[in-house]
Motif scaffolding. Structure first.
Motif, PDB file in Angstrom:
ATOM      1  N   VAL A 239       0.822  -1.216   0.000  1.00  0.00           N
ATOM      2  CA  VAL A 239       0.000   0.000   0.000  1.00  0.00           C
ATOM      3  C   VAL A 239       0.858   1.270   0.000  1.00  0.00           C
ATOM      4  CG1 VAL A 239      -1.695   1.340   1.307  1.00  0.00           C
ATOM      5  CG2 VAL A 239      -2.039  -1.113   0.975  1.00  0.00           C
ATOM      6  N   PRO A 240       1.824   1.437   0.923  1.00  0.00           N
ATOM      7  CA  PRO A 240       2.646   2.654   0.870  1.00  0.00           C
ATOM      8  C   PRO A 240       3.544   2.735  -0.363  1.00  0.00           C
ATOM      9  CG  PRO A 240       3.412   1.177   2.619  1.00  0.00           C
ATOM     10  CD  PRO A 240       2.108   0.648   2.139  1.00  0.00           C
ATOM     11  N   LEU A 241       3.988   1.572  -0.873  1.00  0.00           N
ATOM     12  CA  LEU A 241       4.804   1.604  -2.089  1.00  0.00           C
ATOM     13  C   LEU A 241       4.038   2.220  -3.248  1.00  0.00           C
ATOM     14  CD1 LEU A 241       6.739  -1.799  -2.115  1.00  0.00           C
ATOM     15  CD2 LEU A 241       7.745   0.494  -2.170  1.00  0.00           C
ATOM     16  N   PHE A 242       2.800   1.772  -3.462  1.00  0.00           N
ATOM     17  CA  PHE A 242       2.015   2.310  -4.564  1.00  0.00           C
ATOM     18  C   PHE A 242       1.502   3.714  -4.268  1.00  0.00           C
ATOM     19  CE2 PHE A 242       1.965  -2.069  -6.037  1.00  0.00           C
ATOM     20  CZ  PHE A 242       2.035  -1.900  -7.408  1.00  0.00           C
ATOM     21  N   ALA A 243       1.312   4.019  -2.992  1.00  0.00           N
ATOM     22  CA  ALA A 243       0.875   5.373  -2.648  1.00  0.00           C
ATOM     23  C   ALA A 243       1.947   6.400  -3.001  1.00  0.00           C
ATOM     24  CB  ALA A 243       0.537   5.453  -1.163  1.00  0.00           C
ATOM     25  N   GLY A 244       3.217   6.008  -2.894  1.00  0.00           N
ATOM     26  CA  GLY A 244       4.303   6.925  -3.237  1.00  0.00           C
ATOM     27  C   GLY A 244       4.775   6.811  -4.661  1.00  0.00           C
ATOM     28  N   GLY A 245       4.127   5.924  -5.437  1.00  0.00           N
ATOM     29  CA  GLY A 245       4.609   5.679  -6.795  1.00  0.00           C
ATOM     30  C   GLY A 245       4.462   6.842  -7.741  1.00  0.00           C
ATOM     31  N   GLY A 246       3.541   7.752  -7.458  1.00  0.00           N
ATOM     32  CA  GLY A 246       3.346   8.894  -8.348  1.00  0.00           C
ATOM     33  C   GLY A 246       4.244  10.060  -8.039  1.00  0.00           C
ATOM     34  N   ASP A 249      10.144  11.926  -6.886  1.00  0.00           N
ATOM     35  CA  ASP A 249      11.409  11.377  -6.396  1.00  0.00           C
ATOM     36  C   ASP A 249      11.328   9.893  -6.067  1.00  0.00           C
ATOM     37  OD1 ASP A 249       9.701  11.648  -4.300  1.00  0.00           O
ATOM     38  OD2 ASP A 249      11.175  12.469  -2.902  1.00  0.00           O
ATOM     39  N   PHE A 250      10.347   9.206  -6.631  1.00  0.00           N
ATOM     40  CA  PHE A 250      10.173   7.781  -6.355  1.00  0.00           C
ATOM     41  C   PHE A 250      11.376   7.005  -6.862  1.00  0.00           C
ATOM     42  CE2 PHE A 250       8.495   3.516  -7.355  1.00  0.00           C
ATOM     43  CZ  PHE A 250       7.898   3.205  -6.139  1.00  0.00           C
ATOM     44  N   ASN A 251      11.953   6.173  -6.008  1.00  0.00           N
ATOM     45  CA  ASN A 251      13.131   5.391  -6.372  1.00  0.00           C
ATOM     46  C   ASN A 251      12.715   4.226  -7.258  1.00  0.00           C
ATOM     47  OD1 ASN A 251      15.359   3.518  -6.329  1.00  0.00           O
ATOM     48  ND2 ASN A 251      16.177   4.670  -4.596  1.00  0.00           N
ATOM     49  N   GLY A 252      13.345   4.088  -8.404  1.00  0.00           N
ATOM     50  CA  GLY A 252      12.979   3.056  -9.359  1.00  0.00           C
ATOM     51  C   GLY A 252      13.118   1.645  -8.825  1.00  0.00           C
ATOM     52  N   ALA A 253      14.019   1.457  -7.833  1.00  0.00           N
ATOM     53  CA  ALA A 253      14.192   0.116  -7.270  1.00  0.00           C
ATOM     54  C   ALA A 253      12.904  -0.364  -6.609  1.00  0.00           C
ATOM     55  CB  ALA A 253      15.332   0.127  -6.251  1.00  0.00           C
ATOM     56  N   TYR A 254      12.149   0.581  -6.065  1.00  0.00           N
ATOM     57  CA  TYR A 254      10.911   0.218  -5.399  1.00  0.00           C
ATOM     58  C   TYR A 254       9.832  -0.234  -6.387  1.00  0.00           C
ATOM     59  CZ  TYR A 254      12.735   2.144  -1.037  1.00  0.00           C
ATOM     60  OH  TYR A 254      13.481   2.387   0.093  1.00  0.00           O
ATOM     61  N   THR A 255       9.981   0.129  -7.658  1.00  0.00           N
ATOM     62  CA  THR A 255       9.018  -0.336  -8.666  1.00  0.00           C
ATOM     63  C   THR A 255       9.005  -1.857  -8.711  1.00  0.00           C
ATOM     64  OG1 THR A 255       9.216   1.638 -10.044  1.00  0.00           O
ATOM     65  CG2 THR A 255       8.462  -0.379 -11.127  1.00  0.00           C
ATOM     66  N   TRP A 256      10.186  -2.435  -8.778  1.00  0.00           N
ATOM     67  CA  TRP A 256      10.277  -3.895  -8.905  1.00  0.00           C
ATOM     68  C   TRP A 256       9.895  -4.586  -7.611  1.00  0.00           C
ATOM     69  CZ3 TRP A 256       9.849  -3.961 -13.640  1.00  0.00           C
ATOM     70  CH2 TRP A 256      10.532  -3.054 -14.443  1.00  0.00           C
ATOM     71  N   LEU A 257      10.225  -3.961  -6.480  1.00  0.00           N
ATOM     72  CA  LEU A 257       9.772  -4.503  -5.204  1.00  0.00           C
ATOM     73  C   LEU A 257       8.244  -4.471  -5.138  1.00  0.00           C
ATOM     74  CD1 LEU A 257      10.507  -5.551  -2.363  1.00  0.00           C
ATOM     75  CD2 LEU A 257      10.514  -3.157  -1.607  1.00  0.00           C
ATOM     76  N   ALA A 258       7.658  -3.376  -5.614  1.00  0.00           N
ATOM     77  CA  ALA A 258       6.201  -3.214  -5.566  1.00  0.00           C
ATOM     78  C   ALA A 258       5.491  -4.247  -6.433  1.00  0.00           C
ATOM     79  CB  ALA A 258       5.808  -1.801  -6.005  1.00  0.00           C
ATOM     80  N   ALA A 430      -1.709   0.612  -9.395  1.00  0.00           N
ATOM     81  CA  ALA A 430      -1.346   2.016  -9.184  1.00  0.00           C
ATOM     82  C   ALA A 430      -2.604   2.881  -9.144  1.00  0.00           C
ATOM     83  CB  ALA A 430      -0.403   2.486 -10.290  1.00  0.00           C
ATOM     84  N   ASP A 431      -2.513   4.004  -8.442  1.00  0.00           N
ATOM     85  CA  ASP A 431      -3.688   4.856  -8.279  1.00  0.00           C
ATOM     86  C   ASP A 431      -4.195   5.388  -9.612  1.00  0.00           C
ATOM     87  OD1 ASP A 431      -3.632   4.487  -5.550  1.00  0.00           O
ATOM     88  OD2 ASP A 431      -2.410   6.260  -5.174  1.00  0.00           O
ATOM     89  N   THR A 432      -3.281   5.755 -10.496  1.00  0.00           N
ATOM     90  CA  THR A 432      -3.646   6.308 -11.806  1.00  0.00           C
ATOM     91  C   THR A 432      -2.681   5.776 -12.859  1.00  0.00           C
ATOM     92  OG1 THR A 432      -2.228   8.253 -11.536  1.00  0.00           O
ATOM     93  CG2 THR A 432      -4.527   8.441 -10.756  1.00  0.00           C
ATOM     94  N   ALA A 435       0.628   7.531 -12.458  1.00  0.00           N
ATOM     95  CA  ALA A 435       1.456   6.957 -11.394  1.00  0.00           C
ATOM     96  C   ALA A 435       2.117   5.674 -11.862  1.00  0.00           C
ATOM     97  CB  ALA A 435       0.609   6.699 -10.153  1.00  0.00           C
ATOM     98  N   ALA A 436       1.378   4.837 -12.591  1.00  0.00           N
ATOM     99  CA  ALA A 436       1.944   3.601 -13.133  1.00  0.00           C
ATOM    100  C   ALA A 436       3.060   3.910 -14.117  1.00  0.00           C
ATOM    101  CB  ALA A 436       0.853   2.775 -13.805  1.00  0.00           C
ATOM    102  N   SER A 437       2.840   4.930 -14.962  1.00  0.00           N
ATOM    103  CA  SER A 437       3.858   5.322 -15.939  1.00  0.00           C
ATOM    104  C   SER A 437       5.110   5.835 -15.241  1.00  0.00           C
ATOM    105  CB  SER A 437       3.284   6.403 -16.864  1.00  0.00           C
ATOM    106  OG  SER A 437       4.272   6.888 -17.746  1.00  0.00           O
ATOM    107  N   ASN A 438       4.925   6.612 -14.177  1.00  0.00           N
ATOM    108  CA  ASN A 438       6.066   7.135 -13.430  1.00  0.00           C
ATOM    109  C   ASN A 438       6.865   6.007 -12.793  1.00  0.00           C
ATOM    110  OD1 ASN A 438       7.557   9.399 -12.018  1.00  0.00           O
ATOM    111  ND2 ASN A 438       6.746   8.291 -10.241  1.00  0.00           N
ATOM    112  N   MET A 439       6.168   5.039 -12.204  1.00  0.00           N
ATOM    113  CA  MET A 439       6.856   3.922 -11.565  1.00  0.00           C
ATOM    114  C   MET A 439       7.627   3.097 -12.587  1.00  0.00           C
ATOM    115  SD  MET A 439       3.983   2.656  -8.779  1.00  0.00           S
ATOM    116  CE  MET A 439       5.043   1.400  -8.042  1.00  0.00           C
ATOM    117  N   LEU A 440       7.009   2.834 -13.728  1.00  0.00           N
ATOM    118  CA  LEU A 440       7.676   2.034 -14.754  1.00  0.00           C
ATOM    119  C   LEU A 440       8.864   2.781 -15.345  1.00  0.00           C
ATOM    120  CD1 LEU A 440       7.723  -0.551 -16.409  1.00  0.00           C
ATOM    121  CD2 LEU A 440       6.144   0.522 -18.022  1.00  0.00           C
TER     122      LEU A 440
END
Length: 533
Positions: A239-246, A249-258, A430-432, A435-440
């Motif tokens: 939940v917090p990983l995806f909440a911060g995905g948008g 300054d989201f760290n790309g490493a967390y994308t794969w963890l998420a 992802a919320d939007t 946000a998904a595009s930013n995480m990827l």
């Protein structure tokens, strides 16, 4: 009242007591009453809309059957008098009237789903266009979404279609039909049942069977283990990983963890709920359709969907894919493609197009947001392209001397499929879309993987002990899945062990759920991810 609340266990015990104590011929009434008590406890509006959809389907099925019976009676009476042309004309008229009843029923039943679930989605998109034209916006509606509407809409619609196709006779007793529509274990998140497979089991009074009750309770325990010990613990991180995905300054490493943790979370949550629903039904002597067959071991995206949410896939196949793929329009398309591109494309392309349309519906079925539409397209591309390009893939494997059945290649296929499906979770979780595009985008950029090992894993609510408990729980879960995949039915084998071994396992399982399950402030154990659909 979710399946993982104390109130539910009190309710279930009361229903079991009432069901097994009353005379056998009235036991289906206990199931009906118990189901509607459960529904009413979850909201009167759910009971109202379910009752309305059931009444529409019940009446339409009887009307369809009546039209068929009248045509058969007229044909029998005038068989010797009607010429062949008249027989065909009368059959077309009867078919037209049956289609009218079917269309009216589906329009009303699916229309309720569309109005309640998708009205605000349509209004938001209209308002976006109006804003561009500097026109005043339309007010959104404030309608309550009934529990399980996406699931019971498909189940009830499938019943009407089956009666129209002549698969079985229409049910003539409304209260019995209500039980088929409202059987409470499957109401929250499926499985999506067929009338001919489920109804007779519900109507037949079953005696109490200790072996069956024990087996059902054991399956429920396994479901609670996956839900409370694994899924709800993973939710504390996901939940917090995806909440911060948008965030910028989201760290790309967390994308794969998420995406990895989300994949395990949703599987544990959904399949855990299915285990609980099937276990409850088993106690009452009712066998529901299996909805999962170890999807994380799938070797392709198409195989994943054959193993994941099986009843949704079979519903879409029988009531949408085949009618589209075998329709006159698709047949004409195949003939045109044959002239221009040859027999292979003519055979495969219409099926790929039908598959695309089915996955668009699957995506939209999941929710009223554009991200679900894109989610459907994403899976459609992989499924359709794999079918269309299979000859090319075979040639590549032949040139590289890759044996398709080799262990390493099968392992590669499973990992590749998991990666594709996991990335797709970005779109649905992802919320939007932004946000998904930013995480990827950040995940494909410079990833500081060291941040995960330098305390990053401990930044989301789980300490080291909880990560160890989670790892051991997932390892046990995956081991059971692999054993079942090899044909070693773990639950059945456990039930055949010596009495001390069995009860030690049962008691240990209960203690693990009670001790290691995630509870406390801010944790709602009643929520299931697919319950929102």
């Amino acid at each position: 009242m979710g399946f993982a609340t104390p109130a539910f266990f009190v309710y279930l015990a009361g229903l079991m007591l009432g069901y097994f104590l009353i005379p056998k011929r009235y036991r289906w009434m206990a199931l009906l009453a118990g189901s509607y008590v459960y529904i009413l406890l979850n909201g009167w509006h759910t009971a109202l809309f379910l009752l309305l959809a059931s009444a529409i389907a019940f009446g339409a099925a009887l009307a369809i059957e009546r039209e068929q019976r009248r045509y058969a009676e007229r044909l029998q009476k005038n068989r010797s008098q009607w010429p062949p042309e008249e027989k065909k004309a009368q059959k077309r008229k009867a078919q037209k009237r049956k289609r009218a009843w079917l269309a009216a029923a589906l329009t009303l039943i699916v229309g309720m789903l569309a109005a309640l679930k998708y009205a605000n989605f349509g209004i938001r998109n209209v308002n976006a266009a109006l804003a561009w034209l500097h026109a005043p916006p339309i007010s959104q509606v404030n309608w309550l979404l009934p529990l399980g509407i996406s699931f019971y809409t498909l189940q009830i619609s499938g019943y009407v279609i089956d009666v129209y196709r002549g698969k079985y006779a229409a049910e003539r007793r409304f209260l019995r039909f209500l039980l088929f529509c409202s059987w409470f274990p499957q109401l929250l998140q499926g499985p999506i049942s067929r009338f001919d497979a489920l109804a007779s089991q519900l109507f037949e009074g079953h005696d109490f069977c200790w072996r069956r009750a024990k087996s059902g309770a054991l399956r429920m325990l396994w479901g609670y283990f996956k839900k409370l010990v694994i899924a709800d613990r993973l939710a504390l991180v996901v939940v917090p990983l995806f909440a911060g995905g948008g965030m910028a300054d989201f760290n790309g490493a967390y994308t794969w963890l998420a995406v990895i943790l989300c994949s395990f979370q949703i599987y544990a949550d959904f399949s855990g709920g299915m285990d609980i629903a099937l276990g409850i039904s088993e106690i009452f002597g009712v066998t529901l359709a299996e909805n999962f067959r170890r999807p994380l071991l799938a070797g392709s995206v198409a195989e994943f969907w054959q193993r994941w949410h099986i009843t949704l896939g079979s519903w879409m196949r029988d009531y949408l894919f085949y009618p589209l793929a075998l329709s006159r329009g698709f047949n004409r398309l195949g003939k045109r493609l044959r002239k221009r591109f040859g027999p292979y494309v003519a055979k495969v392309a219409p099926a790929c197009l039908a598959s695309l349309m089915v996955f668009l519906c699957v995506g939209v079925w999941h929710g009223a947001e554009w991200k679900y539409f894109v989610y459907g397209c994403y899976h459609a591309v992989f499924v359709s392209s794999a079918t269309l390009l299979e000859p090319f893939y075979e040639r590549v494997r032949a040139r590289l001397h890759i044996r398709a059945q080799s262990a390493w290649f099968q392992c590669f296929r499973v990992l590749r499929t998991f990666g594709i499906v996991a990335v797709g979770r970005l779109l649905s979780r992802a919320d939007t879309l932004s946000a998904a595009s930013n995480m990827l985008r950040r995940g494909l950029g410079a990833c500081q993987m060291r941040v995960i090992w330098d305390g990053g894993l401990l930044a989301f609510g789980l300490d080291g002990a909880n990560w160890i408990a989670l790892g051991l729980a997932v390892a046990l879960w995956m081991a059971v899945d692999m054993l079942n995949e090899r044909g070693l039915a773990v639950r059945e084998r456990l039930e055949k062990q010596a009495l001390p071994v069995r009860w030690a396992a049962y008691i240990l399982g209960v203690l693990v759920v009670l001790v290691f399950g995630v509870y406390g402030a801010g944790i709602n154990t009643a929520n299931f991810i697919y319950g929102q659909f």
